[in-house]
Structure formats: C-alpha cells, structure tokens
Design a protein around this motif. Structure first.
Motif, PDB file in Angstrom:
ATOM      1  N   ALA A   1     107.126   7.284   0.968  1.00  0.00           N
ATOM      2  CA  ALA A   1     107.071   8.422   1.900  1.00  0.00           C
ATOM      3  C   ALA A   1     106.109   9.472   1.383  1.00  0.00           C
ATOM      4  O   ALA A   1     105.310  10.049   2.136  1.00  0.00           O
ATOM      5  N   GLY A   2     106.162   9.724   0.071  1.00  0.00           N
ATOM      6  CA  GLY A   2     105.221  10.669  -0.532  1.00  0.00           C
ATOM      7  C   GLY A   2     103.791  10.201  -0.389  1.00  0.00           C
ATOM      8  O   GLY A   2     102.878  10.996  -0.104  1.00  0.00           O
ATOM      9  N   MET A   3     103.563   8.906  -0.580  1.00  0.00           N
ATOM     10  CA  MET A   3     102.211   8.357  -0.415  1.00  0.00           C
ATOM     11  C   MET A   3     101.726   8.511   1.026  1.00  0.00           C
ATOM     12  O   MET A   3     100.571   8.873   1.270  1.00  0.00           O
ATOM     13  N   THR A   4     102.609   8.230   1.966  1.00  0.00           N
ATOM     14  CA  THR A   4     102.246   8.345   3.380  1.00  0.00           C
ATOM     15  C   THR A   4     101.858   9.781   3.720  1.00  0.00           C
ATOM     16  O   THR A   4     100.857  10.025   4.421  1.00  0.00           O
ATOM     17  N   MET A   5     102.617  10.752   3.224  1.00  0.00           N
ATOM     18  CA  MET A   5     102.291  12.141   3.504  1.00  0.00           C
ATOM     19  C   MET A   5     100.963  12.530   2.860  1.00  0.00           C
ATOM     20  O   MET A   5     100.139  13.235   3.461  1.00  0.00           O
ATOM     21  N   GLY A   6     100.739  12.079   1.632  1.00  0.00           N
ATOM     22  CA  GLY A   6      99.475  12.381   0.958  1.00  0.00           C
ATOM     23  C   GLY A   6      98.274  11.845   1.715  1.00  0.00           C
ATOM     24  O   GLY A   6      97.257  12.533   1.874  1.00  0.00           O
TER      25      GLY A   6
ATOM     26  N   PHE B   1     103.167  11.113  -3.633  1.00  0.00           N
ATOM     27  CA  PHE B   1     102.150  12.024  -3.102  1.00  0.00           C
ATOM     28  C   PHE B   1     100.964  12.119  -4.055  1.00  0.00           C
ATOM     29  O   PHE B   1      99.803  12.019  -3.646  1.00  0.00           O
ATOM     30  N   LYS B   2     101.246  12.289  -5.338  1.00  0.00           N
ATOM     31  CA  LYS B   2     100.195  12.416  -6.346  1.00  0.00           C
ATOM     32  C   LYS B   2      99.346  11.152  -6.406  1.00  0.00           C
ATOM     33  O   LYS B   2      98.116  11.212  -6.500  1.00  0.00           O
ATOM     34  N   LYS B   3     100.004   9.990  -6.334  1.00  0.00           N
ATOM     35  CA  LYS B   3      99.282   8.714  -6.395  1.00  0.00           C
ATOM     36  C   LYS B   3      98.309   8.570  -5.229  1.00  0.00           C
ATOM     37  O   LYS B   3      97.197   8.066  -5.396  1.00  0.00           O
ATOM     38  N   SER B   4      98.708   9.025  -4.051  1.00  0.00           N
ATOM     39  CA  SER B   4      97.875   8.859  -2.856  1.00  0.00           C
ATOM     40  C   SER B   4      96.575   9.639  -2.949  1.00  0.00           C
ATOM     41  O   SER B   4      95.603   9.318  -2.261  1.00  0.00           O
TER      42      SER B   4
END
Length: 331
Positions: free
Chosen positions: A161-166, A197-200
């Motif tokens: 989810a964090g990746m998707t937002m990023g 998020f950071k990874k994205s």
C-alpha cells in the motif's frame, strides 16, 4: 512459573478452600474477593485445569482485545467480527485497553479466567509479555493488524500500500514531499507503510523529508504546522487518514489552499474522507471484511482446523480531490 491455588491463598491471606470457592463462582465476602482478585491479577494466575476444561467443554465466547474504541478502523473491524461470530452462533466479549500495554496483557489473562474459547488481539506491538500470556493460557490467539512469527496473524498489506501511494504521488508530478508517519514501535503503520513508500521513490529525483507524530488528529495539526514552517512541500503524505485530516486543518489555519498549493494523502479509507472538501486521496483498507475473516479464522482455530499462519488483506487506491497533478515536474 504459574502460581497454584495454595500460592494464591497464602499471598491473599485466606484459606485454600476460599480461593477454590471464589474460582468456582461461590460466595465470598467483598473484601476477600478484592484481595484474591488483586493477587490473581498481580501474578497473572490461570488455573492449571483451564486447558483441560476448555478442551473438554468449549464455550461459544471469543474475547477481543482492542487498543481503543474511538477509531474507525477498530469499530469497523469489531463490526465484522461480531457479524461473523453471530452467524456461527458465537458471542464476542470486548476488552478496551486505552492503548495501555499492561492492560492488554491483563485482558488476555482475564479472558482465560472467563474461559473464552479464543482471543482476537488488535495490538500495535507484540512484546515478550504477550507471548508469555499466550503460552500460559494455552488459548488460540489471532493477531489482527500486526504480524508475529509465533502467532497466527491477519494483516493489511501495508508495505505494498505504501509503494502504491508512493508511485501515485510520483506519477502526479510531486517532487518536494513530506511524509508524516507514526512511531516505529507500530510495525504495520510505523514501519511497513513507510518502508513501502520509501522503496517506491528510490532512484527518483524526489526530495523527501520524514516526520513523526501520534495517531491523534490534534497532534497532527501541530506537527503539520511545524513542517510547513520549515519546508515547502508540494504534498504531505500521511500515515493515516486522521493524520491527513489534521494536516488539512493546519493548512486551513495557514490559509494554504488544498490541493492547488498543497496536496494531501492518507491511508485508511475512513467514511469521513468522502464528505470533506476536497475529498481525500487515500488507500482504502477493508477493515470490516478483515474482521469477518478474523472471526472465521478464529472459529476454525477453536475447532482445531487448519488456517494459514499469515493472512494478508487487499487494499484499494482512491484517487480524489486532495491531490493536484503538477505539470512538467523537474527530472
């Protein structure tokens, strides 16, 4: 080592027969009951015969331990649990701990003494004391919202989810980004959501600054005010919808227009995010469905049927009015 009835009697200054009568629902004086209850709570006493009696005669009661009741995620999860348990002729008992870890541990032992068949635990952090309580009580425990290798766990897919937002933030052209998260003691929200998020945004030209606040909306208002005093992000990505609402309030107080000057996003998909203006771009987690799945899994555990050690729920990106697309972002 678990105390015996004789130990409890000695510590409480009463006869062993009095403790036995108390444990079996017999009549004891108010003062005596209070002394026994105090010792039982202090030493986390669970009758040695509990596991055998539970196996021989299971109840239809499931205990649910929650950190707070004034939470959209918690209330939706509880509704799902209750619906599924009722459909299976089970009942739910709720213990609210007000985000006090000591009370969480006490709740597990209290439920054991009430001879519930299983416990659904919504906790921000799992400590050695949680694991010891699980071992002492020998009751099936299902952890919801967090993950631990020693417990059955049902989680939301916070990392992806964090990746998707990023990725969404980047695709909308935002390069000056503030991320307002929570303590990393909360593995799901504080660690996994931020890590995704950071990874994205690795190997991108974005300038990202990371900040921390509590889950309280009022604290988020103050944190956002400090961010906006020292930094000029085009967007603030918030770890929860409540934090996002606090950021929007801070922007309003500073006469900062959303989304033309500042964009804001959240995580959660709370109902209120659909009726505010502008509506909030967020990740929707399916809390009520998670509650139903948790209850279904718990019933299977009580019946000694197989479930997977980890169950991961899905999520959905809701693109709404609080995010402005930035034209021709710098590379």
């Amino acid at each position: 080592m678990n105390k015996t009835i004789a130990d409890i009697a000695e510590l409480a200054g009463v006869a062993k027969s009095t403790v036995s009568r108390f444990l079996n629902g017999g009549s004891v004086s108010k003062a005596t009951r209070q002394k026994i209850e105090q010792v039982i709570k202090e030493y986390h006493y669970v009758p040695n015969t509990f596991a055998q009696s539970l196996k021989a005669r299971k109840t239809n009661i499931i205990g649910t331990v929650v950190p707070r009741l004034d939470s959209f995620a918690t209330s939706q999860t509880l509704m799902g649990i209750d619906d599924e348990l009722r459909n299976a002729n089970f009942q739910m008992l709720i213990s609210n701990t007000s985000q006090d870890m000591k009370r969480e541990i006490e709740a597990i032992y209290d439920f054991a003494r009430q001879k519930v068949s299983g416990i659904i635990l919504l906790a921000a952090k799992i400590s050695d004391a949680h694991l010891k309580a699980a071992e002492d009580t020998k009751i099936p425990i299902l952890l919801v919202g967090q993950q631990h290798p020693n417990l059955y766990s049902l989680i939301h897919d916070d990392y992806n989810a964090g990746m998707t937002m990023g990725r969404h933030v980047y695709e909308q052209g935002h390069r000056q980004i503030a991320y307002l998260g929570v303590t990393e003691e909360d593995i799901a929200v504080g660690v996994q959501r931020k890590a995704g998020f950071k990874k994205s945004l690795e190997n991108t030209p974005c300038q990202v600054r990371y900040y921390e606040t509590s889950f309280k909306m009022t604290d988020a208002v103050n944190a956002a005010a400090r961010i906006l005093d020292e930094f000029t992000p085009s967007i603030i990505v918030c770890a929860t919808d409540n934090i996002a609402l606090g950021v929007m309030k801070a922007a309003y107080l500073k006469n900062i227009a959303i989304p033309s000057t500042l964009s804001v996003t959240g995580f959660g998909g709370y109902d209120v995010t659909e009726i505010i203006h502008p509506t909030l771009t967020t990740i929707r987690f399916f809390y009520k469905e998670a509650g139903k799945v948790a209850a279904h899994h718990m019933i299977r555990l009580v019946r000694e049927e197989h479930i997977d050690k980890i169950t991961k729920m899905s999520y959905e990106l809701l693109e709404r009015g609080s995010v402005d697309k930035r034209p021709n972002p710098s590379l």
